[in-house]
Motif scaffolding. Structure first.
Motif, PDB file in Angstrom:
ATOM      1  N   UNK A   1      70.412  74.756  70.594  1.00  9.53           N
ATOM      2  CA  UNK A   1      69.517  75.874  70.305  1.00  9.53           C
ATOM      3  C   UNK A   1      69.695  76.573  68.289  1.00  9.53           C
ATOM      4  N   UNK A   2      71.285  76.653  68.144  1.00 12.65           N
ATOM      5  CA  UNK A   2      71.732  77.367  67.009  1.00 12.65           C
ATOM      6  C   UNK A   2      71.181  77.391  65.914  1.00 12.65           C
ATOM      7  N   UNK A   3      70.976  78.218  64.952  1.00 16.31           N
ATOM      8  CA  UNK A   3      70.022  78.087  63.161  1.00 16.31           C
ATOM      9  C   UNK A   3      71.420  78.161  62.653  1.00 16.31           C
ATOM     10  N   UNK A   4      71.435  77.480  61.078  1.00 15.37           N
ATOM     11  CA  UNK A   4      72.235  77.521  60.090  1.00 15.37           C
ATOM     12  C   UNK A   4      72.337  78.740  60.148  1.00 15.37           C
ATOM     13  N   UNK A   5      73.228  79.578  59.245  1.00  9.26           N
ATOM     14  CA  UNK A   5      74.031  80.213  58.798  1.00  9.26           C
ATOM     15  C   UNK A   5      73.312  80.927  57.929  1.00  9.26           C
ATOM     16  N   UNK A   6      72.920  79.557  56.866  1.00  4.49           N
ATOM     17  CA  UNK A   6      71.924  80.120  55.605  1.00  4.49           C
ATOM     18  C   UNK A   6      70.458  80.761  55.784  1.00  4.49           C
ATOM     19  N   UNK A   7      69.761  79.804  56.765  1.00  6.24           N
ATOM     20  CA  UNK A   7      69.027  80.302  57.354  1.00  6.24           C
ATOM     21  C   UNK A   7      68.763  81.973  57.866  1.00  6.24           C
ATOM     22  N   UNK A   8      69.524  82.445  59.175  1.00  8.93           N
ATOM     23  CA  UNK A   8      70.277  83.418  59.216  1.00  8.93           C
ATOM     24  C   UNK A   8      70.092  84.208  57.628  1.00  8.93           C
ATOM     25  N   UNK A   9      70.757  84.492  56.961  1.00  2.00           N
ATOM     26  CA  UNK A   9      71.116  84.993  55.736  1.00  2.00           C
ATOM     27  C   UNK A   9      69.662  84.974  55.066  1.00  2.00           C
ATOM     28  N   UNK A  10      68.914  84.345  54.768  1.00  2.00           N
ATOM     29  CA  UNK A  10      68.212  84.294  54.016  1.00  2.00           C
ATOM     30  C   UNK A  10      66.969  85.685  54.933  1.00  2.00           C
ATOM     31  N   UNK A  11      66.796  85.311  56.043  1.00  2.00           N
ATOM     32  CA  UNK A  11      66.218  85.748  57.029  1.00  2.00           C
ATOM     33  C   UNK A  11      66.198  87.853  56.836  1.00  2.00           C
ATOM     34  N   UNK A  12      67.622  87.933  56.743  1.00  2.00           N
ATOM     35  CA  UNK A  12      68.400  88.893  57.243  1.00  2.00           C
ATOM     36  C   UNK A  12      68.336  89.709  55.540  1.00  2.00           C
ATOM     37  N   UNK A  13      68.378  89.259  54.433  1.00  2.00           N
ATOM     38  CA  UNK A  13      68.122  89.840  53.290  1.00  2.00           C
ATOM     39  C   UNK A  13      66.592  90.207  53.369  1.00  2.00           C
ATOM     40  N   UNK A  14      65.927  89.514  53.744  1.00  2.00           N
ATOM     41  CA  UNK A  14      64.485  89.629  53.668  1.00  2.00           C
ATOM     42  C   UNK A  14      64.121  90.876  55.000  1.00  2.00           C
ATOM     43  N   UNK A  15      64.418  91.180  55.673  1.00  2.00           N
ATOM     44  CA  UNK A  15      64.427  92.281  57.068  1.00  2.00           C
ATOM     45  C   UNK A  15      64.960  93.708  56.741  1.00  2.00           C
ATOM     46  N   UNK A  16      66.510  92.906  55.299  1.00  2.00           N
ATOM     47  CA  UNK A  16      66.693  94.651  54.977  1.00  2.00           C
ATOM     48  C   UNK A  16      65.827  95.290  53.724  1.00  2.00           C
TER      49      UNK A  16
END
Length: 323
Positions: free
Chosen positions: A189-204
């Protein structure tokens, strides 16, 4: 005369959250009803959050099965049997329809209701009910549970789902925080780190602090690695379910993998985006009073662009200006 109902739905976290609207329906159609709920000890807080639940009756099957014949386990099982034998219910409603729940249903005194052979996930369970109900199997979880409760008690559920969690949300000030649930019970179920980082950039980029949830030591380490070196982001310490619910209720938005906490966020009415990778949202989509997006499918994870597009929609849906 007060109607007494026993609900049998012991786990898991997401499934218990999906049960809450059915409890609201029952209370609305039977004013003054007494509802008791059989639940696993680790999740026993959840039934008590609903104002219509009289008491949570604790079962520790997950712990007991590791030492089934140990003296302490036998004493605890005997105490549960005595507790159930000492009271009578007008209706016992098994919301799981699993063989593991039948041994609990059979210990309780009252007329036993459950799903019929064609509706139950484990059809053999239907043989142990006094009254069996047909509920379409491929319904999403929340309307399926509401339909079963309605069939057992003689009403048709209407209106949007009410999770009964107003105690967490009434008068609560929303904070500029994005809650993140990057962990799941299964590695697939885990999601790739690079996708998380893109989402983090958007939220921040929208001025939000990132607060990551984690349970086990392995989840804690994974979450710490995801935000290593990133300012404005932190991993919350492990905490009880009530404290987690309080954090979720104050959050501006929540993005998480398909997990019980993500479904809890939706039930609390917070804008919630769920990432499905190894499971299907057909059966367990996010539902709640706020914006929800259930993205992906079994074997087809959404990419960061899809999640960021849903974040954009969540801000538009709430009427908040984009930053």
């Amino acid at each position: 005369m007060q109607t007494r109902i026993l609900i049998v739905r012991t786990s898991s976290l997401g499934d218990l959250v999906h049960m809450l609207p059915a409890i609201s329906d029952i209370a609305r159609h039977l004013p003054g009803v007494q509802i008791d709920w059989l639940v696993e000890e680790a999740l026993a807080d959840i039934p008590t959050w609903h104002p219509a639940v009289h008491q949570a009756i604790i079962v520790a099957h997950r712990r007991w099965r590791r030492h089934w014949w140990a003296p302490d386990t036998r004493r605890e099982r005997a105490a549960l049997r005595a507790l159930l034998a000492g009271q009578r219910y007008d209706l016992i409603l098994d919301m799981q329809a699993l063989l593991k729940s039948i041994w609990l249903v059979r210990q309780a005194r009252g007329r036993r209701h459950g799903l019929d052979w064609k509706s139950a996930r484990e059809p053999l369970a239907s043989l142990f009910y006094d009254v069996r109900h047909r509920v379409e199997f491929w319904q999403p979880a929340i309307p399926r549970q509401r339909s079963l409760a309605g069939a057992a008690l003689g009403y048709v559920p209407e209106g949007p789902p009410d999770f009964g969690l107003q105690a967490f949300t009434q008068g609560v000030a929303i904070e500029p925080v994005a809650m993140i649930m990057p962990s799941a019970s299964r590695a697939d179920k885990l999601w790739p780190e690079h996708d998380w980082h893109a989402v983090f950039d958007d939220l921040q980029g929208r001025g939000l602090e990132l607060q990551l949830l984690a349970g086990s030591a392995a989840e804690q380490a994974r979450a710490e690695a995801l935000v290593q070196g990133r300012s404005g982001a932190r991993v919350l310490p492990r905490m009880g379910l009530r404290a987690v619910a309080e954090h979720l209720a104050r959050a501006r938005i929540m993005v998480g993998l398909d997990s019980g906490l993500t479904h809890l966020s939706a039930g609390l009415g917070r804008p919630t985006i769920g990432i499905y990778k190894a499971s299907t949202p057909v059966r367990t989509p996010l539902q709640g009073a706020g914006y929800t997006a259930s993205l992906g499918e079994r074997g087809q994870a959404p990419d960061a662009g899809q999640v960021c597009a849903a974040i954009h929609q969540a801000f538009e849906f709430s009427g908040k200006p984009l930053q």
